[in-house]
Motif scaffolding. Structure first.
Motif, PDB file in Angstrom:
ATOM      1  N   ILE A   4     -26.621  28.306-121.853  1.00 20.23           N
ATOM      2  CA  ILE A   4     -26.118  29.333-120.946  1.00 20.23           C
ATOM      3  C   ILE A   4     -27.034  29.566-119.752  1.00 20.23           C
ATOM      4  O   ILE A   4     -26.643  30.230-118.792  1.00 20.23           O
ATOM      5  CB  ILE A   4     -25.884  30.671-121.678  1.00 20.23           C
ATOM      6  CG1 ILE A   4     -27.212  31.250-122.196  1.00 20.23           C
ATOM      7  CG2 ILE A   4     -24.891  30.500-122.803  1.00 20.23           C
ATOM      8  CD1 ILE A   4     -27.077  32.650-122.761  1.00 20.23           C
ATOM      9  N   LYS A   5     -28.243  29.026-119.796  1.00 19.40           N
ATOM     10  CA  LYS A   5     -29.160  29.140-118.667  1.00 19.40           C
ATOM     11  C   LYS A   5     -29.269  27.830-117.886  1.00 19.40           C
ATOM     12  O   LYS A   5     -30.089  27.704-116.986  1.00 19.40           O
ATOM     13  CB  LYS A   5     -30.548  29.575-119.153  1.00 19.40           C
ATOM     14  CG  LYS A   5     -30.575  30.948-119.813  1.00 19.40           C
ATOM     15  CD  LYS A   5     -31.979  31.337-120.223  1.00 19.40           C
ATOM     16  CE  LYS A   5     -31.993  32.678-120.943  1.00 19.40           C
ATOM     17  NZ  LYS A   5     -31.488  33.790-120.113  1.00 19.40           N
ATOM     18  N   ALA A   6     -28.433  26.855-118.238  1.00 24.59           N
ATOM     19  CA  ALA A   6     -28.486  25.541-117.604  1.00 24.59           C
ATOM     20  C   ALA A   6     -27.934  25.613-116.184  1.00 24.59           C
ATOM     21  O   ALA A   6     -27.203  26.551-115.829  1.00 24.59           O
ATOM     22  CB  ALA A   6     -27.678  24.535-118.427  1.00 24.59           C
ATOM     23  N   PRO A   7     -28.267  24.623-115.351  1.00 23.10           N
ATOM     24  CA  PRO A   7     -27.657  24.552-114.024  1.00 23.10           C
ATOM     25  C   PRO A   7     -26.141  24.480-114.125  1.00 23.10           C
ATOM     26  O   PRO A   7     -25.591  24.027-115.146  1.00 23.10           O
ATOM     27  CB  PRO A   7     -28.228  23.250-113.445  1.00 23.10           C
ATOM     28  CG  PRO A   7     -29.496  23.019-114.207  1.00 23.10           C
ATOM     29  CD  PRO A   7     -29.246  23.547-115.584  1.00 23.10           C
ATOM     30  N   ALA A   8     -25.460  24.912-113.091  1.00 16.12           N
ATOM     31  CA  ALA A   8     -24.006  25.022-113.139  1.00 16.12           C
ATOM     32  C   ALA A   8     -23.330  23.717-113.501  1.00 16.12           C
ATOM     33  O   ALA A   8     -22.355  23.697-114.266  1.00 16.12           O
ATOM     34  CB  ALA A   8     -23.479  25.529-111.794  1.00 16.12           C
ATOM     35  N   GLU A   9     -23.841  22.594-112.994  1.00 16.19           N
ATOM     36  CA  GLU A   9     -23.161  21.313-113.211  1.00 16.19           C
ATOM     37  C   GLU A   9     -23.197  20.863-114.667  1.00 16.19           C
ATOM     38  O   GLU A   9     -22.386  20.037-115.085  1.00 16.19           O
ATOM     39  CB  GLU A   9     -23.750  20.224-112.324  1.00 16.19           C
ATOM     40  CG  GLU A   9     -25.229  19.966-112.512  1.00 16.19           C
ATOM     41  CD  GLU A   9     -26.088  20.841-111.616  1.00 16.19           C
ATOM     42  OE1 GLU A   9     -27.298  20.570-111.510  1.00 16.19           O
ATOM     43  OE2 GLU A   9     -25.540  21.790-111.017  1.00 16.19           O
ATOM     44  N   SER A  10     -24.129  21.401-115.480  1.00 18.80           N
ATOM     45  CA  SER A  10     -24.213  20.968-116.881  1.00 18.80           C
ATOM     46  C   SER A  10     -23.929  22.107-117.854  1.00 18.80           C
ATOM     47  O   SER A  10     -24.063  21.938-119.061  1.00 18.80           O
ATOM     48  CB  SER A  10     -25.607  20.391-117.178  1.00 18.80           C
ATOM     49  OG  SER A  10     -26.615  21.370-117.002  1.00 18.80           O
ATOM     50  N   ARG A  11     -23.486  23.249-117.334  1.00 20.82           N
ATOM     51  CA  ARG A  11     -23.195  24.375-118.217  1.00 20.82           C
ATOM     52  C   ARG A  11     -21.736  24.321-118.666  1.00 20.82           C
ATOM     53  O   ARG A  11     -20.835  24.111-117.854  1.00 20.82           O
ATOM     54  CB  ARG A  11     -23.446  25.703-117.503  1.00 20.82           C
ATOM     55  CG  ARG A  11     -23.154  26.903-118.382  1.00 20.82           C
ATOM     56  CD  ARG A  11     -23.528  28.207-117.716  1.00 20.82           C
ATOM     57  NE  ARG A  11     -23.120  29.333-118.564  1.00 20.82           N
ATOM     58  CZ  ARG A  11     -23.369  30.602-118.275  1.00 20.82           C
ATOM     59  NH1 ARG A  11     -24.042  30.915-117.181  1.00 20.82           N
ATOM     60  NH2 ARG A  11     -22.949  31.563-119.074  1.00 20.82           N
ATOM     61  N   GLU A  12     -21.513  24.494-119.972  1.00 23.17           N
ATOM     62  CA  GLU A  12     -20.154  24.422-120.510  1.00 23.17           C
ATOM     63  C   GLU A  12     -19.789  25.639-121.347  1.00 23.17           C
ATOM     64  O   GLU A  12     -18.709  25.681-121.919  1.00 23.17           O
ATOM     65  CB  GLU A  12     -19.988  23.152-121.352  1.00 23.17           C
ATOM     66  CG  GLU A  12     -20.084  21.864-120.530  1.00 23.17           C
ATOM     67  CD  GLU A  12     -19.826  20.626-121.349  1.00 23.17           C
ATOM     68  OE1 GLU A  12     -20.074  20.665-122.571  1.00 23.17           O
ATOM     69  OE2 GLU A  12     -19.377  19.619-120.780  1.00 23.17           O
ATOM     70  N   ASN A  13     -20.670  26.615-121.433  1.00 23.89           N
ATOM     71  CA  ASN A  13     -20.386  27.812-122.207  1.00 23.89           C
ATOM     72  C   ASN A  13     -20.576  29.029-121.309  1.00 23.89           C
ATOM     73  O   ASN A  13     -21.645  29.222-120.737  1.00 23.89           O
ATOM     74  CB  ASN A  13     -21.317  27.894-123.425  1.00 23.89           C
ATOM     75  CG  ASN A  13     -20.930  29.013-124.363  1.00 23.89           C
ATOM     76  OD1 ASN A  13     -20.922  30.176-123.975  1.00 23.89           O
ATOM     77  ND2 ASN A  13     -20.602  28.673-125.597  1.00 23.89           N
ATOM     78  N   TYR A  14     -19.531  29.836-121.201  1.00 22.67           N
ATOM     79  CA  TYR A  14     -19.565  30.987-120.289  1.00 22.67           C
ATOM     80  C   TYR A  14     -19.407  32.317-121.027  1.00 22.67           C
ATOM     81  O   TYR A  14     -19.244  33.365-120.406  1.00 22.67           O
ATOM     82  CB  TYR A  14     -18.437  30.859-119.259  1.00 22.67           C
ATOM     83  CG  TYR A  14     -18.305  29.471-118.680  1.00 22.67           C
ATOM     84  CD1 TYR A  14     -19.286  28.953-117.840  1.00 22.67           C
ATOM     85  CD2 TYR A  14     -17.217  28.669-118.991  1.00 22.67           C
ATOM     86  CE1 TYR A  14     -19.184  27.667-117.325  1.00 22.67           C
ATOM     87  CE2 TYR A  14     -17.101  27.382-118.473  1.00 22.67           C
ATOM     88  CZ  TYR A  14     -18.084  26.889-117.640  1.00 22.67           C
ATOM     89  OH  TYR A  14     -17.974  25.617-117.133  1.00 22.67           O
ATOM     90  N   ALA A  18     -19.803  30.800-109.490  1.00 17.26           N
ATOM     91  CA  ALA A  18     -20.182  31.878-110.406  1.00 17.26           C
ATOM     92  C   ALA A  18     -21.690  31.881-110.636  1.00 17.26           C
ATOM     93  O   ALA A  18     -22.336  32.939-110.639  1.00 17.26           O
ATOM     94  CB  ALA A  18     -19.439  31.719-111.729  1.00 17.26           C
ATOM     95  N   HIS A  19     -22.269  30.712-110.843  1.00 20.97           N
ATOM     96  CA  HIS A  19     -23.712  30.618-111.085  1.00 20.97           C
ATOM     97  C   HIS A  19     -24.496  31.094-109.868  1.00 20.97           C
ATOM     98  O   HIS A  19     -25.486  31.827-109.994  1.00 20.97           O
ATOM     99  CB  HIS A  19     -24.077  29.168-111.411  1.00 20.97           C
ATOM    100  CG  HIS A  19     -25.513  28.981-111.791  1.00 20.97           C
ATOM    101  ND1 HIS A  19     -25.989  29.206-113.061  1.00 20.97           N
ATOM    102  CD2 HIS A  19     -26.598  28.605-111.042  1.00 20.97           C
ATOM    103  CE1 HIS A  19     -27.300  28.972-113.088  1.00 20.97           C
ATOM    104  NE2 HIS A  19     -27.684  28.608-111.882  1.00 20.97           N
ATOM    105  N   ASP A  20     -24.051  30.699-108.684  1.00 18.07           N
ATOM    106  CA  ASP A  20     -24.766  31.064-107.465  1.00 18.07           C
ATOM    107  C   ASP A  20     -24.710  32.571-107.220  1.00 18.07           C
ATOM    108  O   ASP A  20     -25.724  33.211-106.928  1.00 18.07           O
ATOM    109  CB  ASP A  20     -24.179  30.302-106.277  1.00 18.07           C
ATOM    110  CG  ASP A  20     -25.119  30.285-105.077  1.00 18.07           C
ATOM    111  OD1 ASP A  20     -26.301  30.635-105.245  1.00 18.07           O
ATOM    112  OD2 ASP A  20     -24.669  29.910-103.977  1.00 18.07           O
TER     113      ASP A  20
END
Length: 380
Positions: free
Chosen positions: A297-307, A44-46
């Protein structure tokens, strides 16, 4: 039947089950439209953040674009063109803008906490969702129009809640059958009179309500967002409707042009590769993340926990939402204990932490009755 409808009737739980079988990215048919469903935060991030320049367009939805956004105006269901950029630049929900609302947010938080306690004492329990809506809408009313609703029974509050709920209902993918099944669109409209419902709602309910709020705000001697927008109207080439609405290949997957790409939040939050025991209620799993939401919400995918605030073209209200949450919950936790409501025999009725209700555009927890009891020793 599947040839005609495709996967249009699949519920959120069904799409999550499909991700277990088909993988973290798969395509489904919504009538004649193809949707790609993503249940992995890295993908999703990519696709939606890193490749946002390609994927930032909003899918066509008859109601949301033609009627809600008055043919593509505003900031939500519109293309990221120059008009959208001017609207986005004029919004007041940046961190600096929200800081200027501190007095409004704190006073509304004080009011809602006091009301929760009073209603719990008088009625035995309260609907927390209704009071949370009341606080949030009053903050928006004071920011945009310089007014506030007096109570949850105020006709203004009820009108706004109806407007929000109806928009979410008409904006659901399943409410736009004509777009997904164009060959049947005339039959569908005759059978369900959907477009008549949309016209009545927008031009007899929503627009008159907001035109009235705008006019009253312009007539009052109170600074608010409405007056600011009209002061910059000419320089930004805004029209009245703009102000009203203010207020394709990926790795080994081929995604054809025009495909709708959706990050399925329901599945993202239940991905076993990201969370241990994802279906269990474990709020402690988030205790170590002390970052503000706007950073998270702007963190890299591996450390993001809020969508909740999207990808790429993210919701501009994240700062306001975070400050609201902080102010109201600090006051609740510091001044009251929260207990479940009671049944007719005085036994506790605990909230359903698993059940959900489909509102159209999203799913929400089931409503529950709670009791807010004043602490003998307040922390504030």
């Amino acid at each position: 039947m599947r040839f005609v409808w495709g996967h249009m009737l699949c519920a959120h739980e069904a799409k999550q089950s499909m991700s277990h079988v088909l993988g973290p990215i798969f395509r489904i048919n919504m009538g004649v439209k193809s949707w790609v469903i993503i249940s992995d935060r890295h993908i999703a991030h990519d696709l939606l953040a890193n490749k946002g320049a390609v994927t930032a367009e909003r899918p066509f939805h008859f109601f949301m674009i033609k009627y809600y956004a008055l043919n593509g105006r505003g900031m939500t269901f519109t293309s990221p063109d120059q008009r959208w950029k001017r609207s986005r630049a004029a919004e007041s929900f940046s961190w600096k803008g929200v800081e200027q609302l501190a007095d409004i947010i704190e006073s509304e938080a004080d009011r809602v906490v006091e009301q929760l306690q009073q209603d719990s004492t008088q009625n035995g329990s309260v609907n927390m969702v209704e009071h949370a809506q009341f606080m949030s809408l009053n903050i928006i009313l004071r920011l945009c129009f310089g007014i506030r609703a007096k109570s949850v029974s105020d006709p203004l509050f009820k009108s706004l809640v109806y407007t929000v709920n109806t928009t979410v209902k008409l904006g659901a993918p399943g409410a736009d059958l004509g777009t997904f099944l164009p060959a049947l669109s005339k039959i569908i409209d005759i059978a369900f009179r959907k477009e008549d419902q949309m016209i009545d709602f927008i031009y007899k309910c929503r627009n008159p309500l907001f035109h009235q709020l705008i006019q009253e705000a312009r007539d009052k001697d109170i600074d608010c967002l409405t007056k600011y927008l009209y002061s910059i109207k000419e320089n930004n080439e805004f029209e009245d409707d703009d102000i009203l609405l203010f207020l394709v290949a990926y790795k080994d997957y081929f995604i054809p042009k025009g495909t709708v790409i959706m990050a399925n939040t329901y599945s993202l939050c239940r991905n076993p590769n990201a969370y241990n025991s994802p279906k269990e209620f474990k709020p402690e799993r988030f205790l170590e993340d002390l970052r503000p939401l706007s950073i998270s919400i702007k963190a890299p995918a591996e450390s993001r926990e809020n969508y909740m605030f999207g990808w790429g073209r993210q919701c501009p209200g994240v700062h306001l939402a975070e400050v609201e949450l902080f102010n109201v919950w600090v006051r609740i936790l510091a001044t009251m204990t929260t207990e479940p409501g009671l049944d007719e025999n005085g036994r506790p009725v605990y909230p359903n932490l698993i059940g959900i209700r489909d509102t159209g555009l999203n799913v929400v927890p089931l409503e529950s009755q709670l009791r807010f009891i004043k602490r003998p020793v307040r922390l504030l």
